[in-house]
Design an enzyme around this catalytic site. Sequence first.
Site, short mmCIF file in Angstrom:
data_model
loop_
_atom_site.label_atom_id
_atom_site.label_comp_id
_atom_site.label_asym_id
_atom_site.label_seq_id
_atom_site.Cartn_x
_atom_site.Cartn_y
_atom_site.Cartn_z
N LYS A 188 44.47 51.35 33.00
CA LYS A 188 45.35 50.21 33.27
C LYS A 188 44.81 49.03 32.49
O LYS A 188 43.82 48.41 32.86
CB LYS A 188 45.34 49.89 34.79
CG LYS A 188 46.58 49.22 35.33
CD LYS A 188 46.85 47.81 34.92
CE LYS A 188 46.00 46.73 35.49
NZ LYS A 188 46.33 45.42 34.87
N GLY A 241 36.01 43.32 34.41
CA GLY A 241 36.82 42.13 34.68
C GLY A 241 36.00 41.11 35.44
O GLY A 241 34.76 41.10 35.35
N SER A 242 36.69 40.28 36.21
CA SER A 242 36.01 39.19 36.90
C SER A 242 35.23 39.68 38.12
O SER A 242 35.55 40.72 38.70
CB SER A 242 37.04 38.16 37.34
OG SER A 242 37.92 38.76 38.27
N THR A 243 34.26 38.91 38.52
CA THR A 243 33.48 39.24 39.71
C THR A 243 34.38 39.22 40.95
O THR A 243 34.24 40.08 41.84
CB THR A 243 32.31 38.25 39.83
OG1 THR A 243 31.45 38.48 38.70
CG2 THR A 243 31.52 38.45 41.11
N ARG A 244 35.32 38.29 40.99
CA ARG A 244 36.22 38.21 42.14
C ARG A 244 36.98 39.53 42.32
O ARG A 244 36.99 40.10 43.42
CB ARG A 244 37.21 37.05 41.93
CG ARG A 244 38.16 36.81 43.08
CD ARG A 244 39.17 35.69 42.75
NE ARG A 244 40.05 36.03 41.64
CZ ARG A 244 41.14 36.81 41.75
NH1 ARG A 244 41.48 37.30 42.93
NH2 ARG A 244 41.88 37.08 40.70
N GLY A 246 36.25 42.41 40.89
CA GLY A 246 35.28 43.51 41.02
C GLY A 246 34.91 43.77 42.48
O GLY A 246 34.78 44.92 42.91
N GLU A 264 31.77 46.13 35.76
CA GLU A 264 31.14 45.36 34.66
C GLU A 264 31.83 44.00 34.72
O GLU A 264 32.99 43.88 34.36
CB GLU A 264 31.39 45.99 33.29
CG GLU A 264 31.56 47.50 33.27
CD GLU A 264 30.25 48.25 33.24
OE1 GLU A 264 29.23 47.64 32.93
OE2 GLU A 264 30.26 49.46 33.55
N CYS A 299 32.26 37.96 27.94
CA CYS A 299 31.50 38.00 29.19
C CYS A 299 30.04 37.61 28.96
O CYS A 299 29.40 37.03 29.81
CB CYS A 299 31.57 39.39 29.79
SG CYS A 299 31.13 40.67 28.61
N GLU A 398 31.77 30.69 35.51
CA GLU A 398 32.13 31.22 34.20
C GLU A 398 33.40 30.50 33.73
O GLU A 398 34.43 30.54 34.40
CB GLU A 398 32.40 32.73 34.32
CG GLU A 398 32.69 33.37 32.99
CD GLU A 398 32.98 34.88 33.12
OE1 GLU A 398 33.73 35.27 34.02
OE2 GLU A 398 32.43 35.65 32.31
P1 NAP Z 1 40.39 40.03 35.91
O1 NAP Z 1 41.37 39.00 36.24
O2 NAP Z 1 39.36 40.40 36.92
O3 NAP Z 1 41.22 41.31 35.50
C1 NAP Z 1 40.62 42.48 35.00
C2 NAP Z 1 41.58 43.65 35.21
O4 NAP Z 1 41.74 43.87 36.61
C3 NAP Z 1 42.97 43.41 34.65
O5 NAP Z 1 43.49 44.61 34.14
C4 NAP Z 1 43.70 42.96 35.88
O6 NAP Z 1 45.08 43.11 35.79
C5 NAP Z 1 43.11 43.85 36.93
N1 NAP Z 1 43.28 43.38 38.31
C6 NAP Z 1 43.50 42.11 38.75
N2 NAP Z 1 43.64 42.11 40.09
C7 NAP Z 1 43.51 43.39 40.51
C8 NAP Z 1 43.58 44.03 41.78
N3 NAP Z 1 43.80 43.34 42.89
N4 NAP Z 1 43.40 45.36 41.84
C9 NAP Z 1 43.15 46.08 40.71
N5 NAP Z 1 43.11 45.53 39.48
C10 NAP Z 1 43.27 44.20 39.38
O7 NAP Z 1 39.59 39.67 34.59
P2 NAP Z 1 40.20 39.16 33.21
O8 NAP Z 1 40.62 37.75 33.36
O9 NAP Z 1 41.17 40.14 32.69
O10 NAP Z 1 38.92 39.27 32.26
C11 NAP Z 1 37.92 38.33 32.18
C12 NAP Z 1 36.71 38.74 32.99
O11 NAP Z 1 36.20 39.99 32.52
C13 NAP Z 1 35.57 37.75 32.84
O12 NAP Z 1 34.99 37.50 34.08
C14 NAP Z 1 34.59 38.49 31.93
O13 NAP Z 1 33.28 38.06 32.05
C15 NAP Z 1 34.78 39.89 32.38
N6 NAP Z 1 34.28 40.84 31.37
C16 NAP Z 1 33.14 41.55 31.63
C17 NAP Z 1 32.62 42.43 30.67
C18 NAP Z 1 31.38 43.22 30.94
O14 NAP Z 1 31.16 44.21 30.24
N7 NAP Z 1 30.57 42.88 31.93
C19 NAP Z 1 33.31 42.60 29.46
C20 NAP Z 1 34.48 41.86 29.23
C21 NAP Z 1 34.96 40.99 30.20
P3 NAP Z 1 46.00 41.82 35.39
O15 NAP Z 1 45.61 41.40 34.04
O16 NAP Z 1 47.37 42.31 35.47
O17 NAP Z 1 45.69 40.76 36.39
#
Ligand code: NAP
Length: 495
Positions: A188, A241-244, A246, A264, A299, A398
């Site tokens: 996804k 994705g985000s910690t929230r 996650g 991650e 990230c 962040e």
């Molecule tokens: P995000 O809002 O947490 O979303 C990540 C993914 O999760 C998206 O595909 C999102 O879909 C999905 N998602 C959102 N709510 C969900 C739920 N309730 N249930 C299941 N899936 C859900 O993060 P983002 O804004 O896309 O990405 C930025 C974050 O990723 C930053 O915090 C960054 O640090 C982190 N990141 C970490 C790494 C690492 O390797 N540690 C690498 C890259 C990025 P939608 O887009 O449709 O909301």
Amino acid sequence: MADALWHERALALNIDGRAFINGERAWSRTEQQFDKHSPIDGRKLAAVARCGAPDVDAAVQSARAAFEDGRWSGMPPAKRKRVLIRFADLIQQNTAELALLETLDMGKPIKYSQSVDVGSAANCIRWYGEAVDKVYDEIAPTASSSLALITREPVGVVGAIIPWNYPMIMAAWKIAPALAAGNSVVLKPSEKAPLTSLRLAELALQAGIPAGVFSVLPGYGNEAGSALALHMDVDCIAFTGSTRVGKQIMQMAGQSNLKRAWTELGGKSANIVCADCPDLDAAVAAAVGSIYFNQGESCNAPSRLFVEESVKDAFIEKALAMVPRYQPGDPLDEATVMGAIVDEVQMKTVLGYIEAGKHGGARLLAGGAQERAQSGGYYVAPTLFDQVDSGMKIAQEEIFGPVLSVLSFSDVQDAVKQANATPYGLQAAVWSADMSKAIQVARALRAGTVHVNQYDGDDITVPFGGYKQSGNGRDKSLHAFDKYTELKTTWIQIG
Ligand code: NAP
Ligand code: MG
């Protein structure tokens, strides 16, 4: 390539926004779709399938059927290797199209989507393909009356959920080790950048990954994403994705079938420059280059820069001289090094943090505002704050945008204490000519990766992931196989 050509190619692109399930393109069973606009100028790129629970069910069912009949899971590793290498080759043969899709979808400069993203994704898939027929299992040193085999088996159906900042690379980091190990994968992508994942699924099929083994479901997190994380027949969920979110993923795993949940997550990485830094110019170039790369949407961006007081003025002067190089430009112009922020929501979040920095008492030395508004896209100037205090919002949260916060320290113990004082622990760096000091600092930093006298160490051979609330998983390297395999012990009686 001339820049006009990228614009022409963009106009000529025929973008298919349908999902990819069981080897075929399909609109969502919910009959829903959403319009995907480009952050570079607001143009509509495509209607995209808005997948929901019925699509997740269909994709998981086909993934399970494929896993059980062994069309991929039962293929000899050497054969899976050849298919994955062909997949990587196809990605590289389609570099221009994939790079263009990535740039249009999430705004990064075409220069980097070509030279970094496509190549890294292909390299990752090739590397796991090459690895998979070279890893051995174990025999335990038990008593001679029996033989205990310790073997790794694929977990089964892997759900992968990824963010929008490096869409192709994040997809590759998940699917390459998961597929190499013999799993089926349902991916996804972020609804903000689903287009390259969909093309990857077509190329995978073309390479010989059988139908059902790899499906891609674009859609919203709280619809397709949560249906995948809650699904009773998914064995493992790999999330970036985000910690929230996650935290929610781990709860959904617990609420449902206790699927393995790997996260991650975000970061607020500290970059510590000591007065005895061996090369201040290199430290400045790394600090500035790394925070503005990918519009700050990384990230592991070193968003908190700690500079020892005695060299801070010199450091800032050199940094400010470099900042204008990162002025945002047209992402389809090959000279551009900073592109568009992924969407208006994210741009407003970044601008909100900049306001918080100003009101919180930090000193704005560069940037601080939206740029290129007339383009119809979302751009933010490279921004630098001095006199940031560890307790400020901009030093704790962040931002995920091109905003560098400069803090200072008088002794290195204090720097380490401040560096560790956030909920995150993804990466960190220390710059010092004194190797024993640097190593002591590296040991004291609570982060999954620590750089010494550099910030660009990055290779598929090393694990990538965080301590604390930056997550519990590791992408890349052979260690990633731990996430996508179960350990089995088989006892055999002898004589
Ligand atoms: P995000 O809002 O947490 O979303 C990540 C993914 O999760 C998206 O595909 C999102 O879909 C999905 N998602 C959102 N709510 C969900 C739920 N309730 N249930 C299941 N899936 C859900 O993060 P983002 O804004 O896309 O990405 C930025 C974050 O990723 C930053 O915090 C960054 O640090 C982190 N990141 C970490 C790494 C690492 O390797 N540690 C690498 C890259 C990025 P939608 O887009 O449709 O909301
Ligand atoms: Mg989101």
